[in-house]
Scaffold this active site. Structure first.
Site, PDB file in Angstrom:
ATOM      1  N   LYS A 105      34.027  29.996  41.971  1.00 43.61           N
ATOM      2  CA  LYS A 105      32.899  30.528  42.720  1.00 43.61           C
ATOM      3  C   LYS A 105      32.190  29.689  43.412  1.00 43.61           C
ATOM      4  O   LYS A 105      31.332  29.911  44.571  1.00 43.61           O
ATOM      5  CB  LYS A 105      31.980  31.268  41.573  1.00 43.61           C
TER       6      LYS A 105
HETATM    7  C1  LIG Z   1      35.279  35.407  39.425  1.00 48.26           C
HETATM    8  C2  LIG Z   1      36.689  35.091  39.089  1.00 48.26           C
HETATM    9  C3  LIG Z   1      37.807  35.729  39.183  1.00 48.26           C
HETATM   10  C4  LIG Z   1      38.187  37.041  39.747  1.00 48.26           C
HETATM   11  O1  LIG Z   1      37.768  36.844  41.473  1.00 48.26           O
HETATM   12  P1  LIG Z   1      37.425  38.034  41.860  1.00 48.26           P
HETATM   13  O2  LIG Z   1      37.081  37.555  43.480  1.00 48.26           O
HETATM   14  O3  LIG Z   1      36.064  38.774  41.327  1.00 48.26           O
HETATM   15  O4  LIG Z   1      38.681  38.997  42.193  1.00 48.26           O
HETATM   16  C5  LIG Z   1      39.053  35.085  38.458  1.00 48.26           C
HETATM   17  N1  LIG Z   1      39.029  33.845  37.848  1.00 48.26           N
HETATM   18  C6  LIG Z   1      37.767  33.430  37.780  1.00 48.26           C
HETATM   19  C7  LIG Z   1      37.674  31.839  36.797  1.00 48.26           C
HETATM   20  C8  LIG Z   1      36.530  33.722  38.230  1.00 48.26           C
HETATM   21  O5  LIG Z   1      35.587  33.270  38.201  1.00 48.26           O
END
Ligand SMILES: *Cc1c(COP(=O)(O)O)cnc(C)c1O
Length: 494
Positions: A111
């Site tokens: 993120k």
């Molecule tokens: C948010 C997240 C995901 C999923 O990503 P999306 O864009 O919501 O599909 C996968 N792995 C981790 C560690 C995340 O923080």
């Protein structure tokens, strides 16, 4: 023609890029989509020579035409020493897979790739549009967005941020990371529901005209830091091109060669970014959608029926414990030939009946995608196997993707190089990881688990771990989902 943005549910609701970033979500509840997806503005092989910042600048420039070059260069400059690897997103080759490590930012989850830049894009957008209001970021998190958004927005002038997370739906480290966050403009609130409850309530508040008027009267307006905001989606396109450049550089491929990309998927933001990259001209053969046991997307891609009426499972990959995958709406818009009326109809069915079904033909034509899921047992076995074979430790989310990448290779037999989005540091999920690699280990505390993981991985603690362990807890509110709007008003003093 310069790109504009409009709602997935109404192509007449059009905005500039900066307005779309400021609003976060279209007033009709739809998501903003670009009027066209631009083609890459430079030769693909140049990805091998560019720095992350240079590439970020060029990709954003195509999508955000109302930002000046200076503004975009300033935004791109966040990809600096706040990432603990010079490469920003290093590529690690293990067991025939290219792991794209997206977790070298301040909160050790992917993120950070978008949330470190979103605050700059948003404050630039505010001044560009002469917005004097305070921007209130409302965010629902399945664990990682919350902390990354708080770090990004902490003490950013003219902004406030309120984060809602599921009380029993995040890892201990994730919760500590959020509850220790400092900053005068920050609130974090636990709710007694799951992520979908939090996300749908937040979306409801965005669409609530009465709250919007009350905010306006108090000199405030809402925006979103979730991946429904195009200001998050677009920065996520960058690293797919960057990874491709690294693969050229290491002579794993030649410019123009195909690659496959597997993404551990929850809200479908990261996968959609890869698909946008493909539309721009990145030679991706298959976009491989990896789910955990909450496998609503696997069923959708395999049958054309999206059905959220099923048990919600808490898994070892909590950031993917999602049944309503928001960004799928943007893909649907593309798969349905940009028919906004159809998108609107399906989204209405999803909110009233919890399901919708697209024509068989639509899915049979969606050949860019492959979808499958990993069980909890498979995830554990994968972490164990990768560690045993290569000494490399992957987190449970990355393990979900690895399981599915292997399933794809086994069923298709194709030998195209496989890129897996590695979305979190194993330090973020020590309990699940230790279950796999040191099955007999009994931890007395979180600190014990982390120390054991450090012993096995030989990787020093990232600063994020020290901070979560030793900073004081500053937040402790727990409420019901229904109380969310009142809590927002209380926090804002309106
Ligand atoms: C948010 C997240 C995901 C999923 O990503 P999306 O864009 O919501 O599909 C996968 N792995 C981790 C560690 C995340 O923080």
């Amino acid at each position: 023609m310069a790109i504009t943005y409009h709602s997935t549910r109404n192509s007449l609701l059009q905005y500039t890029a900066s307005e779309a970033i400021l609003r976060g979500i279209s007033p009709d509840g739809g998501l903003f989509v670009p009027s066209t997806i631009p083609k890459l503005s430079f030769p693909l092989e140049r990805t091998a020579q560019m720095t992350y910042q240079e590439l970020a600048f060029l990709i954003m420039k195509d999508f955000l035409p109302d930002f000046t070059d200076n503004e975009l260069q300033d935004c791109a400059s966040v990809y600096d020493t706040r990432f603990d690897d010079r490469k920003i997103t290093p590529l690690v080759y293990k067991d025939s897979i290219y792991f794209l490590e997206l977790f070298h930012g301040p909160t050790i989850a992917f993120k950070d790739m978008a949330l470190s830049i979103l605050p700059r894009l948003m404050t630039t957008a505010a001044s560009k549009n002469n917005v004097k209001n305070e921007i209130v970021i409302l965010t629902a998190t399945s664990g990682d967005t919350g902390k990354a958004a708080m770090v990004g927005f902490a003490d950013v002038p003219q902004t406030k941020i309120i984060v809602f997370y599921p009380k029993n739906g995040v890892s201990e480290i994730q919760e500590k990371q959020m509850l220790t966050q400092q900053g005068d403009n920050i609130s974090v609130v636990a709710i007694d529901g799951n992520f979908d409850d939090a996300q749908s309530k937040v979306k409801e508040m965005f669409a609530d005209k009465t709250i919007a008027d009350e905010l306006e009267a108090n000199g405030m307006q809402f925006s979103s830091a979730n991946s429904i905001n195009i200001g998050r989606l677009i920065p996520q396109i960058i690293y797919y091109f960057y990874a491709y450049g690294q693969m050229i550089q290491s002579e794993a491929i030649q410019s123009g060669d195909l690659i496959n990309v597997t993404v551990p998927t929850g809200n479908f933001g990261n996968m959609l970014a890869a698909y946008y990259a493909k539309q721009m001209g990145l030679p991706i053969h298959k976009c491989i959608v990896a789910s955990n046991e909450n496998n609503v997307l696997t069923d959708f891609f395999q049958t054309g029926t999206y059905d959220r009426n099923r048990d919600f499972t808490l898994t070892s990959s909590p950031s993917m414990d999602i049944l309503v995958s928001s960004n799928l709406e943007r893909l649907l818009y593309m798969l349905l030939g940009e028919d906004t009326q159809k998108v609107k109809k399906y989204m209405n069915e999803l909110s009233t009946e919890g399901r919708y079904q697209v024509a068989k033909q639509v899915m049979s034509e969606a050949t860019d995608f492959y979808a499958d899921f990993a069980t909890e047992k498979e995830v554990l076995e994968q972490i164990k196997k990768t560690y045993k074979d290569t000494n490399y430790i992957i987190d449970p989310h990355t393990a979900v993707a690895t399981v599915v990448a292997n399933k794809y290779q086994d069923t298709s037999g194709d030998k195209i190089p496989m890129l897996v989005a590695s979305t979190a540091s194993p330090y973020k999920f020590p309990t699940a990881v230790l279950d796999a690699i040191v099955p007999n280990f009994k931890a007395d505390s979180l600190e014990d688990s982390l120390a054991e993981l450090k012993r096995n991985s030989n990787i020093p603690y990232p600063p994020a771990i020290e901070e979560a362990l030793y900073s004081p807890v500053l937040h402790n509110t727990v409420i019901t989902t229904e109380e969310m709007p009142d809590e927002v008003k209380r926090i804002l003093g309106i």
